[in-house]
Write a protein that holds these residues in place. Structure first.
Motif, PDB file in Angstrom:
ATOM      1  N   UNK A  54     -10.363   2.424  12.275  1.00  0.00           N
ATOM      2  CA  UNK A  54     -10.280   3.249  11.062  1.00  0.00           C
ATOM      3  C   UNK A  54      -8.821   3.401  10.644  1.00  0.00           C
ATOM      4  N   UNK A  55      -7.947   3.611  11.627  1.00  0.00           N
ATOM      5  CA  UNK A  55      -6.515   3.696  11.335  1.00  0.00           C
ATOM      6  C   UNK A  55      -6.026   2.393  10.707  1.00  0.00           C
ATOM      7  N   UNK A  56      -6.540   1.271  11.184  1.00  0.00           N
ATOM      8  CA  UNK A  56      -6.169  -0.017  10.612  1.00  0.00           C
ATOM      9  C   UNK A  56      -6.570  -0.142   9.151  1.00  0.00           C
ATOM     10  N   UNK A  57      -7.736   0.387   8.791  1.00  0.00           N
ATOM     11  CA  UNK A  57      -8.161   0.366   7.388  1.00  0.00           C
ATOM     12  C   UNK A  57      -7.191   1.147   6.505  1.00  0.00           C
ATOM     13  N   UNK A  58      -6.822   2.334   6.968  1.00  0.00           N
ATOM     14  CA  UNK A  58      -5.879   3.156   6.201  1.00  0.00           C
ATOM     15  C   UNK A  58      -4.527   2.452   6.095  1.00  0.00           C
ATOM     16  N   UNK A  59      -4.081   1.869   7.183  1.00  0.00           N
ATOM     17  CA  UNK A  59      -2.807   1.151   7.182  1.00  0.00           C
ATOM     18  C   UNK A  59      -2.855  -0.049   6.248  1.00  0.00           C
ATOM     19  N   UNK A  60      -3.974  -0.768   6.253  1.00  0.00           N
ATOM     20  CA  UNK A  60      -4.115  -1.912   5.355  1.00  0.00           C
ATOM     21  C   UNK A  60      -4.050  -1.501   3.886  1.00  0.00           C
ATOM     22  N   UNK A  61      -4.736  -0.414   3.534  1.00  0.00           N
ATOM     23  CA  UNK A  61      -4.677   0.077   2.155  1.00  0.00           C
ATOM     24  C   UNK A  61      -3.259   0.480   1.784  1.00  0.00           C
ATOM     25  N   UNK A  62      -2.570   1.157   2.690  1.00  0.00           N
ATOM     26  CA  UNK A  62      -1.208   1.612   2.415  1.00  0.00           C
ATOM     27  C   UNK A  62      -0.277   0.424   2.202  1.00  0.00           C
ATOM     28  N   UNK A  63      -0.425  -0.624   2.999  1.00  0.00           N
ATOM     29  CA  UNK A  63       0.404  -1.818   2.842  1.00  0.00           C
ATOM     30  C   UNK A  63       0.218  -2.420   1.456  1.00  0.00           C
ATOM     31  N   UNK A  64      -1.023  -2.571   1.034  1.00  0.00           N
ATOM     32  CA  UNK A  64      -1.302  -3.195  -0.267  1.00  0.00           C
ATOM     33  C   UNK A  64      -0.792  -2.335  -1.408  1.00  0.00           C
ATOM     34  N   UNK A  65      -0.983  -1.029  -1.317  1.00  0.00           N
ATOM     35  CA  UNK A  65      -0.553  -0.126  -2.386  1.00  0.00           C
ATOM     36  C   UNK A  65       0.962  -0.141  -2.536  1.00  0.00           C
ATOM     37  N   UNK A  66       1.678  -0.039  -1.424  1.00  0.00           N
ATOM     38  CA  UNK A  66       3.148  -0.034  -1.478  1.00  0.00           C
ATOM     39  C   UNK A  66       3.666  -1.378  -1.958  1.00  0.00           C
ATOM     40  N   UNK A  67       3.115  -2.472  -1.429  1.00  0.00           N
ATOM     41  CA  UNK A  67       3.573  -3.814  -1.798  1.00  0.00           C
ATOM     42  C   UNK A  67       3.323  -4.101  -3.269  1.00  0.00           C
ATOM     43  N   UNK A  68       2.124  -3.814  -3.758  1.00  0.00           N
ATOM     44  CA  UNK A  68       1.795  -4.111  -5.160  1.00  0.00           C
ATOM     45  C   UNK A  68       2.586  -3.228  -6.116  1.00  0.00           C
ATOM     46  N   UNK A  69       2.877  -1.987  -5.728  1.00  0.00           N
ATOM     47  CA  UNK A  69       3.695  -1.119  -6.578  1.00  0.00           C
ATOM     48  C   UNK A  69       5.119  -1.660  -6.680  1.00  0.00           C
ATOM     49  N   UNK A  70       5.692  -2.064  -5.558  1.00  0.00           N
ATOM     50  CA  UNK A  70       7.039  -2.624  -5.582  1.00  0.00           C
ATOM     51  C   UNK A  70       7.122  -3.894  -6.406  1.00  0.00           C
ATOM     52  N   UNK A  71       6.171  -4.815  -6.211  1.00  0.00           N
ATOM     53  CA  UNK A  71       6.173  -6.054  -6.983  1.00  0.00           C
ATOM     54  C   UNK A  71       5.879  -5.787  -8.455  1.00  0.00           C
ATOM     55  N   UNK A  72       5.005  -4.803  -8.735  1.00  0.00           N
ATOM     56  CA  UNK A  72       4.725  -4.455 -10.126  1.00  0.00           C
ATOM     57  C   UNK A  72       5.945  -3.923 -10.841  1.00  0.00           C
ATOM     58  N   UNK A  73       6.741  -3.110 -10.159  1.00  0.00           N
ATOM     59  CA  UNK A  73       7.988  -2.613 -10.749  1.00  0.00           C
ATOM     60  C   UNK A  73       8.987  -3.745 -10.955  1.00  0.00           C
ATOM     61  N   UNK A  74       9.105  -4.628  -9.972  1.00  0.00           N
ATOM     62  CA  UNK A  74      10.055  -5.733 -10.045  1.00  0.00           C
ATOM     63  C   UNK A  74       9.719  -6.676 -11.194  1.00  0.00           C
ATOM     64  N   UNK A  75       8.492  -7.160 -11.224  1.00  0.00           N
ATOM     65  CA  UNK A  75       8.103  -8.110 -12.266  1.00  0.00           C
ATOM     66  C   UNK A  75       7.852  -7.413 -13.601  1.00  0.00           C
ATOM     67  N   UNK A  76       7.455  -6.128 -13.562  1.00  0.00           N
ATOM     68  CA  UNK A  76       7.269  -5.389 -14.808  1.00  0.00           C
ATOM     69  C   UNK A  76       8.575  -5.207 -15.547  1.00  0.00           C
ATOM     70  N   UNK A  77       9.661  -4.937 -14.805  1.00  0.00           N
ATOM     71  CA  UNK A  77      10.978  -4.804 -15.426  1.00  0.00           C
ATOM     72  C   UNK A  77      11.448  -6.139 -15.986  1.00  0.00           C
TER      73      UNK A  77
END
Length: 286
Positions: free
Chosen positions: A155-178
């Protein structure tokens, strides 16, 4: 005569980046509500599209890989393996793609008033996460029907997996969005990255097939990829507990998950840095 006090005032157009997004949560909620309403405006199915699109995607891949290439015979609980990976990659692709377009799509608002521009890619990630939740619920229901019995670490792995995707996609979205404000080719690059991401992670195939053809040093690079780790964390949390526990998972998965989260945070900080450097030209270039 003493100088006038300007305590409490800030220079217009300057802020604290993502910290300002946290301080303006009500405004962020309005942006999220607006994006959700615009997405399904004039749609007959409305929220049902959150189920229809991934279902059709799953059926196509399951027929092509599970039936025609007989992965369903070679892997235990292959439908759960396939869908648990697809929902992760769909979350990443939607958050990343929407974040890249978010500044340009909200150009009229940006040119009229000042507000933390990071709100737009962040709100796009939240909307993608909202659309991800129904898919996760359906997957959990199916897993329960076939005898899902996860451990706390899974269960901890599921939460960690979601957190990884959310943080990564937000960072890339800001980078490429700019970058997309001045260079609209960025959207095309993002579409290519989304296509590669689906096949460069063990979503449609087991990671053991990669182990058979790559040298060990290259395999380790493949496994350190944050998306690969997030997908495997979901496999460990959703698919693995429905098997006879003879399935093969990458070693030290939680440790790799921690490393993947660090990489995702670095990408987020890099995206914030580039965003702050370029946001002064947003109104002019839009």
């Amino acid at each position: 005569m003493t100088a006038p006090q300007n305590r409490g005032f800030v220079e217009p157009g300057h802020g604290s980046g993502l910290l300002d997004v946290g301080r303006r949560r009500y405004l962020l909620s309005l942006l999220v509500r607006k994006e959700v309403q615009v997405r399904y405006r004039g749609s007959v199915l409305g929220w049902l599209w959150s189920y229809v699109k991934p279902t059709f995607q799953f059926l196509v891949f399951f027929l092509a890989l599970g039936v025609f290439l007989q992965q369903n015979r070679n892997m235990e609980s292959y439908p759960i393996y396939l869908f648990s990976g697809l929902i992760v990659i769909n979350l990443f692709n939607e958050a990343f793609g929407n974040g890249t377009r978010s500044i340009v799509d909200n150009g009229a608002l940006i040119k009229k008033i000042y507000l933390p521009r990071e709100m737009f890619p962040v709100s796009s990630t939240i909307v993608a996460f909202v659309n991800f939740l129904p898919q996760l619920v359906v997957t959990l229901i199916v897993c329960l029907l076939v005898g899902w019995h996860p451990e706390p670490t899974q269960i901890l792995g599921l939460v960690l997996g979601m957190l990884i995707v959310i943080v990564l996609s937000t960072g890339l979205g800001m980078l490429f969005g700019a970058a997309n404000v001045s260079f609209r080719d960025s959207q095309n690059f993002v579409e290519l990255i989304a296509l590669v991401a689906t096949w460069a992670s063990p979503v449609l195939y087991p990671w053991t097939t990669v182990r058979k053809v790559l040298p060990d040093w290259l395999l380790q690079i493949y496994l350190v990829n944050p998306l690969t780790t997030a997908v495997e964390l979901f496999h460990a949390g959703l698919w693995f507990p429905t098997t006879s526990e003879t399935a093969d998972l990458p070693p030290d998965l939680l440790l790799k998950g921690g490393l993947a989260l660090v990489i995702a945070v670095i990408v987020l900080l890099l995206g914030q840095l580039v965003f702050r450097r370029l946001e002064g030209r947003f109104a002019q270039d839009l």
